[in-house]
Write an enzyme that holds these catalytic residues in place. Structure first.
Site, PDB file in Angstrom:
ATOM      1  N   CYS A 161      11.263 -46.809  40.466  1.00  0.00           N
ATOM      2  CA  CYS A 161      12.565 -46.146  40.331  1.00  0.00           C
ATOM      3  C   CYS A 161      13.317 -46.669  39.102  1.00  0.00           C
ATOM      4  CB  CYS A 161      13.373 -46.378  41.608  1.00  0.00           C
ATOM      5  SG  CYS A 161      15.095 -45.880  41.510  1.00  0.00           S
ATOM      6  N   CYS A 164      16.885 -47.905  39.680  1.00  0.00           N
ATOM      7  CA  CYS A 164      16.830 -49.172  40.423  1.00  0.00           C
ATOM      8  C   CYS A 164      16.633 -50.339  39.453  1.00  0.00           C
ATOM      9  CB  CYS A 164      15.681 -49.161  41.429  1.00  0.00           C
ATOM     10  SG  CYS A 164      15.787 -47.874  42.696  1.00  0.00           S
TER      11      CYS A 164
END
Length: 237
Positions: A161, A164
């Site tokens: 991600c 993230c």
């Protein structure tokens, strides 16, 4: 030209514009539609474009793993039959969308992309093949983790991600610099599928802020350090 004719022309332009937008996304399927179409397609070629590690943590039945980010992605998909339907999915959507576009570019006739990927699939409680028996922490364990006199900020993330990864440095910095103001817990969504399902985490990144075991704020998607600190500071007011 009469006003009626102008209105008619504008309507036709709008109609075909919408139609073209729908056609562009017609092969991007919701979980329910993807699952049904996959089941009904006898000669389906199902491709999981995640990393081998993600694949091992759970995948759809009969899926083959061809990592979108690997250098040999193009060479491996060349072994597929361009005349037969190809169903692609990843963890949350972006990689399979890119892979589907690449396959179309290479001449594959029918390519179907799973909207929301495995996270949406798991949220819908559909079956998957798991090579690993570990489902991560339980809801009971999670509830113990958020028991604290301080506010508890839970970060649901994954290695694949991008948002993230962008948030990770400042979360680590906050954890080191603010131990007396907030407890920060990071949970890998790939390794903790059951708690994600229990808490409705079906996309990433997700932040959940708790105080006295109660959820006081949550956020889906990228958020800045300043915004997070603001939420923490407002708890004490």
């Amino acid at each position: 030209m009469s006003r009626k004719n102008i209105i008619t022309i504008l309507f036709v332009i709008a109609f075909f514009g919408v139609g073209n937008a729908q056609n562009t996304n017609e092969n991007s399927l919701s979980v329910a539609v993807f699952s049904k179409k996959l089941e009904q397609t006898k000669d389906a070629q199902l491709v999981d474009v995640r990393t081998p590690g993600e694949f091992q943590n759970g995948h759809l039945k009969n899926a083959m793993n061809i990592d979108w980010n690997a250098d040999d992605f193009t060479d491996k998909v060349k072994t597929l039959n361009k005349e037969k339907p190809v169903f692609v999915y990843c963890m949350s959507g972006p990689r399979s969308t890119a892979a589907a576009a690449k396959l179309k570019e290479m001449g594959f006739k029918n390519v179907y992309d799973l909207q929301g990927g495995m996270m949406k699939w798991r949220s819908a409680n559909l079956s998957e093949i798991k090579k690993s028996t570990s489902k991560g922490i339980s809801l009971v364990q999670f509830n113990e983790m958020i028991k604290n006199d301080l506010p508890v900020l839970v970060d649901f993330y994954a290695e694949w991600c991008a948002p993230c990864k962008k948030m990770e440095p400042y979360l680590n910095k906050m954890s080191a610099e603010m131990p007396d103001k907030v407890k920060i817990v990071r949970i890998n969504a790939d390794e903790n599928t059951e708690i994600c399902k229990e808490l409705g985490v079906s996309a990433l990144p997700v932040l959940k802020l708790y105080k006295n075991n109660q959820l006081v704020w949550d956020n889906l998607g990228f958020v800045t350090e300043e915004q997070v600190k603001k939420q923490i500071s407002e708890i004490k007011r």
